[in-house]
Design an enzyme around this catalytic site. Structure first.
Site, PDB file in Angstrom:
ATOM      1  N   ARG A 180      25.104  22.213  -8.826  1.00 33.60           N
ATOM      2  CA  ARG A 180      23.866  21.530  -9.224  1.00 33.60           C
ATOM      3  C   ARG A 180      22.648  22.203  -8.593  1.00 33.60           C
ATOM      4  NH1 ARG A 180      19.459  19.464  -6.898  1.00 33.60           N
ATOM      5  NH2 ARG A 180      20.724  18.591  -5.233  1.00 33.60           N
ATOM      6  N   ASP A 181      22.500  22.077  -7.292  1.00 27.64           N
ATOM      7  CA  ASP A 181      21.305  22.624  -6.626  1.00 27.64           C
ATOM      8  C   ASP A 181      21.289  24.144  -6.768  1.00 27.64           C
ATOM      9  OD1 ASP A 181      19.034  22.837  -5.022  1.00 27.64           O
ATOM     10  OD2 ASP A 181      19.776  21.417  -3.540  1.00 27.64           O
TER      11      ASP A 181
ATOM     12  N   HIS B 164      20.683  18.004   4.417  1.00 32.11           N
ATOM     13  CA  HIS B 164      20.608  18.843   3.206  1.00 32.11           C
ATOM     14  C   HIS B 164      19.493  19.858   3.455  1.00 32.11           C
ATOM     15  CE1 HIS B 164      20.711  19.315  -1.338  1.00 32.11           C
ATOM     16  NE2 HIS B 164      19.514  19.800  -1.080  1.00 32.11           N
TER      17      HIS B 164
ATOM     18  N   HIS C 266      17.707  23.484   3.181  1.00 29.06           N
ATOM     19  CA  HIS C 266      17.564  24.783   2.517  1.00 29.06           C
ATOM     20  C   HIS C 266      17.243  25.820   3.594  1.00 29.06           C
ATOM     21  CE1 HIS C 266      17.736  23.691  -1.827  1.00 29.06           C
ATOM     22  NE2 HIS C 266      17.617  22.482  -1.299  1.00 29.06           N
TER      23      HIS C 266
ATOM     24  N   CYS D 172      14.776  24.471  -5.549  1.00 27.97           N
ATOM     25  CA  CYS D 172      14.269  23.415  -6.407  1.00 27.97           C
ATOM     26  C   CYS D 172      13.177  23.988  -7.298  1.00 27.97           C
ATOM     27  CB  CYS D 172      13.712  22.265  -5.571  1.00 27.97           C
ATOM     28  SG  CYS D 172      13.001  20.974  -6.604  1.00 27.97           S
TER      29      CYS D 172
ATOM     30  N   ASN E 217      20.227  26.582  -0.579  1.00 27.15           N
ATOM     31  CA  ASN E 217      20.742  25.740   0.501  1.00 27.15           C
ATOM     32  C   ASN E 217      21.420  26.648   1.532  1.00 27.15           C
ATOM     33  OD1 ASN E 217      21.133  24.140  -2.204  1.00 27.15           O
ATOM     34  ND2 ASN E 217      20.951  22.633  -0.580  1.00 27.15           N
TER      35      ASN E 217
HETATM   36  P1  HMG Z   1       9.502  11.986 -17.915  1.00 25.12           P
HETATM   37  O1  HMG Z   1       9.009  13.039 -18.850  1.00 25.12           O
HETATM   38  O2  HMG Z   1       8.499  11.236 -17.111  1.00 25.12           O
HETATM   39  O3  HMG Z   1      10.500  10.959 -18.640  1.00 25.12           O
HETATM   40  O4  HMG Z   1      10.547  12.672 -16.931  1.00 25.12           O
HETATM   41  P2  HMG Z   1      10.364  10.005 -19.843  1.00 25.12           P
HETATM   42  O5  HMG Z   1      11.150   8.804 -19.509  1.00 25.12           O
HETATM   43  O6  HMG Z   1       8.918   9.845 -20.261  1.00 25.12           O
HETATM   44  O7  HMG Z   1      11.138  10.815 -21.004  1.00 25.12           O
HETATM   45  C1  HMG Z   1      10.635  12.007 -21.567  1.00 25.12           C
HETATM   46  C2  HMG Z   1      11.728  12.649 -22.426  1.00 25.12           C
HETATM   47  O8  HMG Z   1      12.844  13.018 -21.608  1.00 25.12           O
HETATM   48  C3  HMG Z   1      12.295  11.719 -23.485  1.00 25.12           C
HETATM   49  O9  HMG Z   1      12.716  12.539 -24.573  1.00 25.12           O
HETATM   50  C4  HMG Z   1      13.517  11.148 -22.807  1.00 25.12           C
HETATM   51  O10 HMG Z   1      14.485  10.692 -23.722  1.00 25.12           O
HETATM   52  C5  HMG Z   1      14.030  12.335 -22.044  1.00 25.12           C
HETATM   53  P3  HMG Z   1      11.795  12.764 -25.891  1.00 25.12           P
HETATM   54  O11 HMG Z   1      11.580  11.369 -26.416  1.00 25.12           O
HETATM   55  O12 HMG Z   1      10.511  13.405 -25.398  1.00 25.12           O
HETATM   56  O13 HMG Z   1      12.616  13.656 -26.746  1.00 25.12           O
HETATM   57  N1  HMG Z   1      14.792  11.951 -20.837  1.00 25.12           N
HETATM   58  C6  HMG Z   1      16.024  12.408 -20.539  1.00 25.12           C
HETATM   59  N2  HMG Z   1      16.843  13.269 -21.161  1.00 25.12           N
HETATM   60  C7  HMG Z   1      18.038  13.511 -20.564  1.00 25.12           C
HETATM   61  N3  HMG Z   1      18.421  12.950 -19.387  1.00 25.12           N
HETATM   62  C8  HMG Z   1      17.623  12.102 -18.737  1.00 25.12           C
HETATM   63  C9  HMG Z   1      16.366  11.798 -19.316  1.00 25.12           C
HETATM   64  N4  HMG Z   1      15.350  11.017 -18.942  1.00 25.12           N
HETATM   65  C10 HMG Z   1      14.393  11.124 -19.873  1.00 25.12           C
HETATM   66  N5  HMG Z   1      18.006  11.573 -17.583  1.00 25.12           N
HETATM   67  C11 HMG Z   1      12.483  12.597 -15.492  1.00 25.12           C
HETATM   68  C12 HMG Z   1      11.176  11.919 -15.903  1.00 25.12           C
HETATM   69  C13 HMG Z   1      12.941  11.944 -14.230  1.00 25.12           C
HETATM   70  C14 HMG Z   1      13.508  12.429 -16.599  1.00 25.12           C
HETATM   71  C15 HMG Z   1      12.191  14.108 -15.296  1.00 25.12           C
HETATM   72  O14 HMG Z   1      11.114  14.211 -14.448  1.00 25.12           O
HETATM   73  C16 HMG Z   1      13.373  14.830 -14.716  1.00 25.12           C
HETATM   74  O15 HMG Z   1      14.417  15.006 -15.350  1.00 25.12           O
HETATM   75  N6  HMG Z   1      13.224  15.339 -13.472  1.00 25.12           N
HETATM   76  C17 HMG Z   1      14.322  16.003 -12.777  1.00 25.12           C
HETATM   77  C18 HMG Z   1      13.794  17.159 -12.020  1.00 25.12           C
HETATM   78  C19 HMG Z   1      14.941  17.804 -11.287  1.00 25.12           C
HETATM   79  O16 HMG Z   1      16.083  17.784 -11.722  1.00 25.12           O
HETATM   80  N7  HMG Z   1      14.603  18.425 -10.136  1.00 25.12           N
HETATM   81  C20 HMG Z   1      15.573  19.108  -9.352  1.00 25.12           C
HETATM   82  C21 HMG Z   1      16.535  18.195  -8.673  1.00 25.12           C
HETATM   83  S1  HMG Z   1      15.880  17.420  -7.228  1.00 25.12           S
HETATM   84  C22 HMG Z   1      16.147  18.593  -5.964  1.00 25.12           C
HETATM   85  O17 HMG Z   1      16.518  19.704  -6.219  1.00 25.12           O
HETATM   86  C23 HMG Z   1      15.994  18.125  -4.548  1.00 25.12           C
HETATM   87  C24 HMG Z   1      17.345  17.854  -3.870  1.00 25.12           C
HETATM   88  O18 HMG Z   1      18.191  18.980  -3.924  1.00 25.12           O
HETATM   89  C25 HMG Z   1      17.114  17.468  -2.397  1.00 25.12           C
HETATM   90  C26 HMG Z   1      16.214  18.458  -1.652  1.00 25.12           C
HETATM   91  O19 HMG Z   1      16.535  19.661  -1.604  1.00 25.12           O
HETATM   92  O20 HMG Z   1      15.216  17.985  -1.104  1.00 25.12           O
HETATM   93  C27 HMG Z   1      18.075  16.671  -4.535  1.00 25.12           C
HETATM   94 MG    MG Z   2      18.127  20.655  -2.583  1.00 25.41          MG
END
Ligand code: HMG
Ligand code: MG
Length: 298
Positions: free
Chosen positions: A16-17, A208, A210, A241, A250
């Site tokens: 994933r990450d 966690h 990086h 990220c 990481n």
């Molecule tokens: P948004 O645009 O505000 O969401 O995104 P929305 O509810 O307005 O929906 C917009 C569109 O996305 C719609 O589709 C939804 O159906 C679709 P449309 O009508 O435009 O065709 N949608 C989805 N599709 C699939 N799966 C879903 C989903 N939700 C909505 N779950 C949202 C809000 C949270 C969805 C978006 O901002 C998002 O997906 N963000 C994720 C970003 C991400 O993955 N970042 C990396 C992971 S975090 C990280 O790496 C940190 C970590 O490792 C810890 C660390 O290191 O600190 C965990």
């Molecule tokens: Mg991370």
């Protein structure tokens, strides 16, 4: 008093990450080969994908296909990120038994990463928590930017501890503390961890980190005597990220496991097989493993 653990739970986040930040297209087969290699090496907790918006993170658009190809193994927990109910429902349909919600100790980072404030993120998590409880699914919580933010700079460790406590109060069984941009140093990491451990049972806290500035292993070492016994890591140091510019991988699982085994701390992981898995995924991505231990291993 030292609370140095005798054994550590490794949570492998590379599928994933590690892969969410790759520019090149990675096939489902390559992802499954990585996951199977990790399982074969004895890794018991693997974060396999994220049910996030494919518009936001195109690399994880194949999450359902990846889950469909997982080898069933009761001794292994396959987990997935779920930012909202839509993601949770997809994860449930894909047979996932553990999900992770994610928020941050920084308002600006949360806006960039999940398009909402910290308070709004908790509102989004509430229905996930109750649906998960009903379905018997465990929920992990992430706090990002625990040692600094790419947009806001310094982060108050008390805010980190408060967010961690809130996640546990909502029902998360574990909270993972993310140094998203690998900016912390050992004393800051230990101070932050100590503060979190005042609010949340230490057995529920994960590290966690990086490794952007080469501090991750030192930061882990600073937290071990405080009772840290859950470490997130990524084979071959994959990761980053997409919403934290410059954030690299990481801490590598090979470096962590080598250090822990050298200190007499068990992980249940076979180093030879782990190293081979790190080399295989690096070869598939056309690069050297980002892990000193992997490169030095025979
Ligand atoms: P948004 O645009 O505000 O969401 O995104 P929305 O509810 O307005 O929906 C917009 C569109 O996305 C719609 O589709 C939804 O159906 C679709 P449309 O009508 O435009 O065709 N949608 C989805 N599709 C699939 N799966 C879903 C989903 N939700 C909505 N779950 C949202 C809000 C949270 C969805 C978006 O901002 C998002 O997906 N963000 C994720 C970003 C991400 O993955 N970042 C990396 C992971 S975090 C990280 O790496 C940190 C970590 O490792 C810890 C660390 O290191 O600190 C965990
Ligand atoms: Mg991370």
């Amino acid at each position: 008093m030292s609370l140095m653990p005798k054994a550590v739970k490794i949570v492998e986040v590379s599928p994933r990450d590690g892969l969410q930040n790759e520019k090149q297209i990675i096939s489902v087969e390559t992802k499954l080969a990585l996951i199977n290699g990790l399982r074969d090496a004895g890794v018991k907790n693997i974060e396999v994908t994220g049910f996030v918006s494919p518009k936001w993170v195109p690399q994880l658009a194949d999450s359902s296909e990846v889950c469909a190809g997982l080898v069933s193994d009761d001794s292994v927990t396959y987990a997935a990120l779920t930012p909202n109910m839509k993601g949770f429902e997809k994860a449930l349909a894909a047979g996932i038994k553990e999900v992770a919600v994610f928020t941050a100790a920084s308002e600006s980072f949360n806006q960039k990463n999940i398009n909402c404030s910290i308070a709004e993120s908790f509102e989004r998590f509430a229905p996930i928590m109750s649906a998960a409880k009903e379905a018997g699914i465990k929920v992990r919580g992430y706090v990002s930017c625990v040692l600094g933010c790419p947009y806001e700079g310094d982060i108050d460790p008390q805010v980190v501890a408060d967010v961690a406590k809130k996640l546990v109060d909502m029902g998360c069984f574990e909270v993972s503390l993310g140094d998203t941009i690998g900016i912390g140093t050992p004393t800051a990491a230990a101070d932050m961890f100590r503060l979190c451990a005042e609010q949340v049972d230490v057995s529920q806290l994960a590290l966690h980190f990086h490794d952007t500035r080469g501090q991750a292993l030192a930061n882990i070492l600073a937290c071990l005597p405080l009772g840290a016994a859950i470490i997130d890591s990524s084979v071959a140091g994959l990761g980053g990220c997409p919403y934290a510019k410059g954030a690299t991988g990481n801490v590598s699982t090979e470096n962590v496991v080598y250090m822990l085994h050298g200190m007499g701390i068990e992980t249940g992981i076979d180093m030879d097989k782990l190293v081979a898995t790190g080399r295989d995924i690096s070869k598939a991505l056309g690069r050297e493993p980002n892990s000193q231990v992997n490169k030095a291993w025979g």
